[in-house]
Design an enzyme around this catalytic site. Structure first.
Site, mmCIF file in Angstrom:
data_model
loop_
_atom_site.group_PDB
_atom_site.id
_atom_site.type_symbol
_atom_site.label_atom_id
_atom_site.label_comp_id
_atom_site.label_asym_id
_atom_site.label_seq_id
_atom_site.Cartn_x
_atom_site.Cartn_y
_atom_site.Cartn_z
ATOM 1 N N THR A 198 45.997 49.807 87.749
ATOM 2 C CA THR A 198 45.216 51.037 87.941
ATOM 3 C C THR A 198 45.719 52.078 86.947
ATOM 4 O O THR A 198 46.901 52.077 86.597
ATOM 5 C CB THR A 198 45.452 51.554 89.381
ATOM 6 O OG1 THR A 198 44.816 50.657 90.271
ATOM 7 C CG2 THR A 198 44.903 52.957 89.596
ATOM 8 N N ARG A 226 34.924 46.736 99.656
ATOM 9 C CA ARG A 226 36.197 47.437 99.874
ATOM 10 C C ARG A 226 36.403 48.554 98.836
ATOM 11 O O ARG A 226 36.191 48.380 97.645
ATOM 12 C CB ARG A 226 37.341 46.425 99.783
ATOM 13 C CG ARG A 226 38.744 47.029 99.995
ATOM 14 C CD ARG A 226 39.429 47.349 98.694
ATOM 15 N NE ARG A 226 40.799 47.782 98.900
ATOM 16 C CZ ARG A 226 41.548 48.350 97.948
ATOM 17 N NH1 ARG A 226 41.061 48.540 96.738
ATOM 18 N NH2 ARG A 226 42.784 48.720 98.208
ATOM 19 N N VAL A 227 36.830 49.714 99.335
ATOM 20 C CA VAL A 227 37.147 50.838 98.450
ATOM 21 C C VAL A 227 38.592 51.245 98.733
ATOM 22 O O VAL A 227 38.998 51.347 99.890
ATOM 23 C CB VAL A 227 36.192 52.028 98.706
ATOM 24 C CG1 VAL A 227 36.619 53.242 97.899
ATOM 25 C CG2 VAL A 227 34.752 51.643 98.360
ATOM 26 N N GLY A 228 39.360 51.466 97.685
ATOM 27 C CA GLY A 228 40.768 51.843 97.846
ATOM 28 C C GLY A 228 40.967 53.342 97.826
ATOM 29 O O GLY A 228 40.034 54.125 98.052
ATOM 30 N N ASP A 229 42.181 53.730 97.529
ATOM 31 C CA ASP A 229 42.538 55.151 97.550
ATOM 32 C C ASP A 229 42.135 55.895 96.279
ATOM 33 O O ASP A 229 41.965 57.115 96.293
ATOM 34 C CB ASP A 229 44.055 55.309 97.738
ATOM 35 C CG ASP A 229 44.823 54.625 96.593
ATOM 36 O OD1 ASP A 229 44.469 53.478 96.241
ATOM 37 O OD2 ASP A 229 45.760 55.238 96.054
ATOM 38 N N THR A 249 49.017 55.097 92.542
ATOM 39 C CA THR A 249 48.691 53.686 92.330
ATOM 40 C C THR A 249 49.494 52.857 93.313
ATOM 41 O O THR A 249 50.653 53.170 93.592
ATOM 42 C CB THR A 249 49.013 53.228 90.888
ATOM 43 O OG1 THR A 249 48.905 51.796 90.831
ATOM 44 C CG2 THR A 249 50.400 53.641 90.437
ATOM 45 N N GLY A 252 46.279 50.399 98.207
ATOM 46 C CA GLY A 252 45.383 51.493 98.559
ATOM 47 C C GLY A 252 45.231 51.786 100.040
ATOM 48 O O GLY A 252 45.142 52.951 100.449
HETATM 49 N N1 ASP Z 1 45.419 51.752 94.485
HETATM 50 C C1 ASP Z 1 44.493 50.783 93.971
HETATM 51 C C2 ASP Z 1 43.614 50.293 95.089
HETATM 52 O O1 ASP Z 1 44.102 50.066 96.165
HETATM 53 C C3 ASP Z 1 45.138 49.615 93.339
HETATM 54 C C4 ASP Z 1 46.363 49.899 92.490
HETATM 55 O O2 ASP Z 1 46.706 51.034 92.268
HETATM 56 O O3 ASP Z 1 46.985 48.943 92.016
HETATM 57 O O4 ASP Z 1 42.440 50.083 94.858
#
Ligand code: ASP
Length: 332
Positions: A198, A226-229, A249, A252
């Site tokens: 990320t 799916r949606v992350g942070d 990062t 998430g």
């Molecule tokens: N935080 C990101 C997510 O969960 C992935 C990452 O930062 O590696 O989508």
């Protein structure tokens, strides 16, 4: 006497634009980075790309550009590079496609924009900025976000543009591991190894304004939209001139639950906690729940922090006081 006069002058005279600190910090993801698998040639590629992005962002700030423009300049370079899990080179979903998330926040106005699950926008961070500046919303998802992009005149790329062989292999490995464990769990150890990459950037401009942005392909083998942070303001991204700018990062789901980026800013706002301490305390909350990752942060005074609780975090920084570097592991 002279010293006393100088001291008094320093206190009563506001900093002139020329004296104000400025600079930026960026990351290219935190995670399991195997030192032995990272060949010197590959490591050099990462360092060169981080440096290129850092310098592009810094050049914007140096010539008096805004923190927002610097964040965009740095992130676009990382999105265009197949080395990172954002834009080209994003990780694959379980269906073998790339679904991209990004967000940006202006610390001056607290305006923010985000997109989630977009499949055909070459630089999702630029679409996030358009959501912030050209729509009355903060977050747009999926087809709707792309419809908005079309109206805004964005050029589209086929989803295949993002695909790389390296990420395809990571998907296959993650699927095999998941099948062996007979689990539908979103994240296996193999996924975690494949997740890093990320990208994000926080910047402070000569006018004293902060901005933060984050862009990602999310997690390998993700399903069900799916949606992350990363696109969630307050979790993966946050900026407020009064406190700090943060880009996160990591895993998430945990970063959403802790509300990482806003949690760091809140400690500064409510308790006056120094940025470094606040970021460390928030990351400890992520770890206590079982998550891992890292953050980058910058405050108005030009203090920076880059903590992570994974093996490594790709990162770069440059401040007007001469501090600069790129790094991958905890110790260089
Ligand atoms: N935080 C990101 C997510 O969960 C992935 C990452 O930062 O590696 O989508």
């Amino acid at each position: 006497m002279k010293t006393i006069l100088l001291l008094i002058a320093a206190v009563i005279m506001p900093l002139s634009a020329a004296d104000r600190p400025f600079g930026l910090v960026l990351h290219g993801g935190a995670g399991v980075i195997d030192r032995t698998a990272l060949t010197p040639a590959r490591e050099a590629e990462y360092r060169a790309k981080l440096t290129e992005a850092r310098e592009a962002g810094y050049a914007v700030l140096e010539r008096g550009g805004t923190a927002l423009d610097a964040v965009i300049a740095a992130i676009v370079i990382l999105e265009d590079s197949p080395l990172f899990n954002a834009g080209k080179g994003a990780v694959f979903t379980a269906d073998g496609t790339c679904e991209l998330d990004a967000s940006i926040m202006d610390g001056r106005t607290q305006a923010a924009g985000a997109v989630a699950g977009v499949k055909r926008i070459k630089n999702p961070i630029t679409l996030a900025r358009s959501v912030m500046e050209k729509s009355s919303h903060v977050m747009l998802a999926g087809e709707g976000a792309e419809k908005f992009a079309q109206q805004q005149g964005f050029a589209f790329v086929p989803n295949e543009y993002f695909h790389t062989e390296h990420r395809r292999q990571q998907l296959e490995a993650a699927k095999k591991k998941a099948a062996a464990k007979k689990t539908a769990a979103l994240e296996t150890q193999a996924d975690r190894a494949a997740r890093y990459g990320t990208v994000g950037c926080v910047a402070l401009d000569r006018a004293g304004h902060l901005a933060a942005g984050t862009s990602t392909g999310g997690m390998t083998n993700k399903r069900f939209g799916r949606v992350g942070d990363a696109p969630i303001i307050g979790a993966g991204t946050y900026a407020h001139d009064a406190t700090c700018a943060i880009s996160a990062t990591g895993w998430g789901e945990y970063f959403i639950r802790v509300g990482v980026a806003r949690d760091i800013a809140a400690q500064i706002e409510y308790r006056g906690t120094p940025l470094k301490e606040a970021a460390a305390a928030t990351l400890a909350k992520v770890a206590a729940l079982g998550g891992d990752g890292g953050v980058i942060g910058l405050d108005r005074a030009g203090n920076l922090t880059m903590p992570f609780n994974t093996q490594g975090m790709y990162r770069g920084w440059r401040l007007s006081n001469g501090t600069e570097g790129v790094a991958i592991f905890a110790s260089p």
